[in-house]
Write a protein that holds these residues in place. Structure first.
Motif, PDB file in Angstrom:
ATOM      1  N   LEU A  17       0.571  -1.335  -0.278  1.00  0.00           N
ATOM      2  CA  LEU A  17      -0.334   0.200   0.223  1.00  0.00           C
ATOM      3  C   LEU A  17       0.870   1.320   0.010  1.00  0.00           C
ATOM      4  O   LEU A  17       0.710   2.760  -0.617  1.00  0.00           O
ATOM      5  N   SER A  18       1.755   1.226   0.755  1.00  0.00           N
ATOM      6  CA  SER A  18       3.440   2.850   0.357  1.00  0.00           C
ATOM      7  C   SER A  18       3.300   2.605  -0.267  1.00  0.00           C
ATOM      8  O   SER A  18       4.641   3.500  -0.918  1.00  0.00           O
ATOM      9  N   ASN A  19       3.506   1.408  -1.457  1.00  0.00           N
ATOM     10  CA  ASN A  19       4.872   2.022  -3.147  1.00  0.00           C
ATOM     11  C   ASN A  19       3.923   2.014  -3.766  1.00  0.00           C
ATOM     12  O   ASN A  19       2.460   2.078  -4.194  1.00  0.00           O
ATOM     13  N   PRO A  20       5.037   3.214  -3.487  1.00  0.00           N
ATOM     14  CA  PRO A  20       4.637   4.712  -5.009  1.00  0.00           C
ATOM     15  C   PRO A  20       4.269   3.958  -6.591  1.00  0.00           C
ATOM     16  O   PRO A  20       2.963   4.215  -6.964  1.00  0.00           O
ATOM     17  N   GLU A  52      -2.752   3.581   6.490  1.00  0.00           N
ATOM     18  CA  GLU A  52      -2.525   3.359   5.381  1.00  0.00           C
ATOM     19  C   GLU A  52      -4.485   3.664   4.277  1.00  0.00           C
ATOM     20  O   GLU A  52      -4.392   4.033   3.161  1.00  0.00           O
ATOM     21  N   MET A  53      -5.165   2.869   4.533  1.00  0.00           N
ATOM     22  CA  MET A  53      -6.351   2.844   4.389  1.00  0.00           C
ATOM     23  C   MET A  53      -7.502   4.052   3.861  1.00  0.00           C
ATOM     24  O   MET A  53      -8.088   4.331   3.113  1.00  0.00           O
ATOM     25  N   VAL A  54      -6.787   4.862   5.286  1.00  0.00           N
ATOM     26  CA  VAL A  54      -7.457   6.182   5.106  1.00  0.00           C
ATOM     27  C   VAL A  54      -6.803   7.153   3.901  1.00  0.00           C
ATOM     28  O   VAL A  54      -7.899   7.910   3.210  1.00  0.00           O
ATOM     29  N   LYS A  55      -5.602   6.845   3.426  1.00  0.00           N
ATOM     30  CA  LYS A  55      -5.124   7.427   2.241  1.00  0.00           C
ATOM     31  C   LYS A  55      -5.720   7.003   1.279  1.00  0.00           C
ATOM     32  O   LYS A  55      -5.743   7.530   0.275  1.00  0.00           O
ATOM     33  N   ALA A  56      -5.930   6.096   0.720  1.00  0.00           N
ATOM     34  CA  ALA A  56      -6.695   5.406  -0.005  1.00  0.00           C
ATOM     35  C   ALA A  56      -8.330   5.706  -0.550  1.00  0.00           C
ATOM     36  O   ALA A  56      -8.383   5.403  -1.795  1.00  0.00           O
ATOM     37  N   CYS A  57      -8.871   6.252   0.622  1.00  0.00           N
ATOM     38  CA  CYS A  57     -10.011   6.865   0.234  1.00  0.00           C
ATOM     39  C   CYS A  57      -9.898   8.104  -0.973  1.00  0.00           C
ATOM     40  O   CYS A  57     -11.790   8.140  -0.946  1.00  0.00           O
ATOM     41  N   PHE A  71     -13.609  -1.088   4.997  1.00  0.00           N
ATOM     42  CA  PHE A  71     -13.060  -0.978   5.553  1.00  0.00           C
ATOM     43  C   PHE A  71     -12.600  -0.322   6.931  1.00  0.00           C
ATOM     44  O   PHE A  71     -12.701  -0.591   8.645  1.00  0.00           O
ATOM     45  N   LEU A  72     -13.336   0.996   7.133  1.00  0.00           N
ATOM     46  CA  LEU A  72     -12.892   2.376   7.575  1.00  0.00           C
ATOM     47  C   LEU A  72     -13.860   1.897   8.403  1.00  0.00           C
ATOM     48  O   LEU A  72     -13.909   2.256   9.945  1.00  0.00           O
ATOM     49  N   CYS A  73     -14.707   1.780   7.991  1.00  0.00           N
ATOM     50  CA  CYS A  73     -16.431   1.637   8.958  1.00  0.00           C
ATOM     51  C   CYS A  73     -16.104  -0.105  10.445  1.00  0.00           C
ATOM     52  O   CYS A  73     -17.444  -0.029  10.785  1.00  0.00           O
ATOM     53  N   SER A  74     -16.112  -0.864   9.575  1.00  0.00           N
ATOM     54  CA  SER A  74     -15.151  -1.903  10.197  1.00  0.00           C
ATOM     55  C   SER A  74     -14.693  -1.893  11.025  1.00  0.00           C
ATOM     56  O   SER A  74     -14.195  -2.121  12.557  1.00  0.00           O
ATOM     57  N   TYR A  75     -13.681  -0.901  11.126  1.00  0.00           N
ATOM     58  CA  TYR A  75     -12.498  -0.586  12.236  1.00  0.00           C
ATOM     59  C   TYR A  75     -12.484   0.698  12.884  1.00  0.00           C
ATOM     60  O   TYR A  75     -11.726   1.229  13.527  1.00  0.00           O
ATOM     61  N   ALA A  76     -13.475   1.591  12.709  1.00  0.00           N
ATOM     62  CA  ALA A  76     -13.781   3.094  13.315  1.00  0.00           C
ATOM     63  C   ALA A  76     -13.156   2.609  14.339  1.00  0.00           C
ATOM     64  O   ALA A  76     -12.791   3.951  15.060  1.00  0.00           O
TER      65      ALA A  76
END
Length: 751
Positions: A17-20, A52-57, A71-76
């Protein structure tokens, strides 16, 4: 991705996820996010990837947005601080020109379920109520309900409530139904959404636009409305007429429930509505869904309580299929018993006879029991079938047949000779305790008619040491004592052996004490023993209570289209103790609201005439006088059995023909007054008959119309005293009406 441990998996996903290079390739980036969701669904803890997933939204790809939002709703809730970073993106998406993006952002903004984010959510939700796209308005309406559930103690702005009321006239039917559901949740403490005449007619006119779920929801909420005039009532019924024969069983059931609620004072209209739904209910019985078939059968049983002949011409539709599950077969057999008449009894008995050899033992025993219930009115053919089944020598079939015969001769003693002649050799096949108890009871009561009774009894006595059932041992003691009274020479030796074992060797105190009681009873002489043991062999008066007449629709209307219809017992009241009809026992469960089993108008008349009502802080005391002078002369078995049929337990009573005559009884009820927590109440009662005339006002029952009338005293009556704690007028009315009905029934039978 290779198979790695959970920590290695998270580390590999974070690196990707962090790979440019991955981020620059939209397809690879989406596939990496998909791998995160897949790992999450497999139980891997990927909450460490939240940042990392926050950035992906922050993307224009709607598929990627959906994956990230899952993902975000599951782990918020595990990352409330980092969840604040998502709000800006979500608020920005709420203003996107694409309505799908706007609705997706609103839905997931409320799905985060974080109280700290409420202040950021209210403004987008308010704007969503006025959005030009229907899909956004649908989500915004439900979002306010979610917001209320998140903070139930906070008050929703009155402007929002007014906005939701105005959206009831939204052109989109889904928005309209969502508004009803949201207002129900938000205004729950105030009784739900307010239904007036304009709203009612608006909803009814738009009923056909909604889907099945929406129609059911609207029809349920409309049950609160009461028309102002009879003309308005019939206008509403006209609008509902098409839905009454809807091809969807859910809509049909909801419509009929509303019909019955509106027409509670018009029984003729209610009966016409029941006739209209016969076709849809029969169609539901043939549904592919097993659950739908079972539900339809349960509701048909409710309808048959008021209209016994409703399905009479269609009895073949309730024949069981080979591949049907046992619970549906058993329910169908219960319906078939209610549809028996002189024209179809032969065909129904032949059909039920085929079910008696079903591979499922429960189904076979239910079929035999159904034949026994039909035997109360068509005995000859039923006894022939039951006798033929004994020849099969199958353990479960023999047991069920013996128990059914035991119940049959208790109600119809004229068939005892046929039953006794069929009992020869049954003891070799019987293995279960209930079947052996029934056989022992028959041998004890009709032992003089069974030539081999002493020899059969000797087999039981020889094996008493290995007998595990307490009920069989106690029944064996009673049977041996009864047989000794009528055939002493053949049973004296075996009775002595049985009493010696039970008194000297038996470890169970119940069996020991009963044997000791019989031992001392024998010392009192044979005549005294005969008086105690040779009681009534049957109770034909139960036939009056078992064959109950058609009930008013109002008694079960509140249970229609609810889970209560599925939980209710079968339409025919059965004895709780199959082993011995004399030992009439009831399951000590609370009676769920006694008042639903009687005519409400009769209950009002009885209760309104009650005298000497004393109301204290924690209990209420009520006294009533009932003209039922023959009841004190009924046998204790008849009285106890009749009371237990309606779930009233007797605590103690004086012998018949004794003055003053007293009976102490009790019951406890449990129901939900308004769908909230169950409410329980205990009722204690005393019946007192002194034999003296009273000048009080008494309750009498009209012989023609069956109504409860009042007339001046001067006659002998039974005094009824009831004490209830805590106070529950509805339950007390029901108890008094049921008790009065039982007393009248017993009195008329005695006369």
């Amino acid at each position: 991705m290779p198979y790695l441990g959970s920590e290695d998996t998270v580390r590999e996903l974070r690196r990707a996820l962090s790979n440019p290079n991955v981020q620059s390739d939209h397809l690879r980036y989406r596939n990496t996010i998909l791998k995160v969701i897949r790992a999450m669904s497999q139980g891997v803890d990927v909450s460490g990837l939240f940042s990392e997933m926050v950035k992906a939204c922050a993307t224009v790809d709607i598929v990627q947005k959906k994956l990230v939002y899952v993902f975000l709703c599951s782990y918020a809730t595990l990352n409330p601080e980092l969840s604040l970073l998502v709000i800006n993106t979500l608020r920005k998406d709420c203003q996107d020109p694409n309505p799908m993006v706007r609705s997706l952002a609103l839905r997931n903004m409320t799905n985060l379920r974080l109280p700290s984010l409420v202040e950021y959510v209210e403004q987008p939700l308010t704007a969503g109520l006025r959005d030009r796209a229907a899909c956004v308005r649908r989500v915004a309406v439900l979002g306010w309900a979610k917001l209320h559930n998140l903070q139930p103690n906070s008050e929703i702005d009155a402007a929002v409530v007014n906005e939701l009321y105005s959206l009831l006239r939204d052109p989109d039917p889904v928005v309209m139904v969502n508004c009803l559901r949201a207002l129900e949740e938000i205004l729950k403490e105030e009784g739900g959404v307010a239904i007036n005449k304009p709203i009612t007619h608006h909803l009814l006119n738009r009923l056909k636009e909604c889907d099945v779920w929406g129609q059911c929801e609207m029809l349920r909420i409309l049950q609160r409305y009461r028309p102002q005039s009879e003309d308005e009532l019939f206008d509403i019924l006209s609008l509902l007429d098409a839905s009454l024969v809807s091809p969807h069983p859910q809509v049909m059931a909801a419509t009929l429930s509303l019909f019955l609620s509106l027409c509670s004072s018009l029984p003729a209209v209610s009966l016409a509505a029941l006739e209209r739904v016969r076709g849809p209910l029969l169609a539901a019985c043939g549904s592919v869904s097993r659950e739908m078939r079972f539900t339809a059968l349960c509701h048909i049983q409710l309808l048959l309580r008021s209209v016994p002949g409703l399905m009479g011409a269609h009895y073949k539709r309730f024949f069981c299929g080979y591949a049907e599950p046992a619970y549906i077969k058993q329910r169908k057999m219960q319906v078939l018993v209610e549809l028996v008449n002189d024209e179809n009894v032969a065909m129904l008995l032949d059909e039920l006879k085929g079910y008696c050899t079903d591979v499922n033992t429960d189904t076979a025993q239910a079929a035999i029991s159904a034949i026994g219930r039909i035997g109360r009115s068509h005995s000859d053919r039923c006894l022939e079938i039951l006798t033929g089944l004994l020849a099969l020598k199958q353990e479960h079939i023999t047991s069920a047949v013996v128990q059914t015969m035991c119940d049959l001769v208790w109600v119809c003693p004229q068939y005892s000779n046929t039953v006794c002649s069929a009992l020869e050799g049954c003891e070799e096949t019987l293995q279960d305790s209930q079947g052996r108890q029934a056989l022992l009871w028959l041998l004890g009561v009709y032992g003089e008619q069974v030539s081999g009774a002493p020899y059969t009894l000797e087999v039981f006595i020889d094996g008493v040491r290995s007998e595990a059932s307490l009920g069989v041992k106690m029944e064996l003691l009673t049977t041996t004592m009864r047989l000794f009274v009528c055939r002493p020479a053949e049973t004296q030796d075996m009775l002595g052996r049985l009493l010696h074992y039970c008194i000297e060797e038996e470890t169970d105190m119940c069996v020991h004490d009963q044997a000791l009681l019989y031992y001392h009873l024998l010392h009192c002489g044979i005549e005294e023993t005969r008086k105690v043991l040779q009681g009534r062999r049957s109770d034909p008066s139960l036939g009056v209570l078992i064959g109950r007449p058609a009930e008013p629709i109002s008694q079960w209307a509140c249970s229609f289209n609810t889970l209560e219809a599925l939980k209710q017992c079968s339409i025919e009241t059965e004895s709780a103790s199959r082993g011995s009809p004399e030992h009439f026992t009831c399951d000590p469960k609370s009676n769920p609201d006694l008042s639903v089993t009687i005519n409400c108008s009769q209950a009002e008349k009885v209760y309104s005439g009650a005298e000497n009502i004393e109301v204290e802080e924690d209990y209420v005391c009520l006294k009533e006088w009932v003209l039922s002078t023959a009841v004190p002369h009924c046998s204790t078995q008849s009285l106890q059995a009749a009371m237990q049929l309606v779930n009233i337990q007797t605590l103690a009573f004086t012998p018949p023909h004794t003055l003053p005559w007293r009976v102490y009884l009790y019951t406890h009820t449990q129901h939900e007054p308004s769908g909230n927590t169950p409410h329980c109440t205990l009722i204690l009662g005393e019946l007192l008959y002194t034999g003296e005339a009273s000048q009080r006002t008494v309750v009498n029952k009209g012989m023609c119309e069956g109504d409860l009338l009042r007339k001046e005293g001067g006659e002998k009556e039974v005094k009824v005293t009831l004490i209830q704690q805590p106070r529950d007028d509805k339950a007390l009315k029901g108890f008094l009406s049921i008790l009065t009905t039982v007393l009248y029934t017993l009195s008329s039978e005695k006369n």
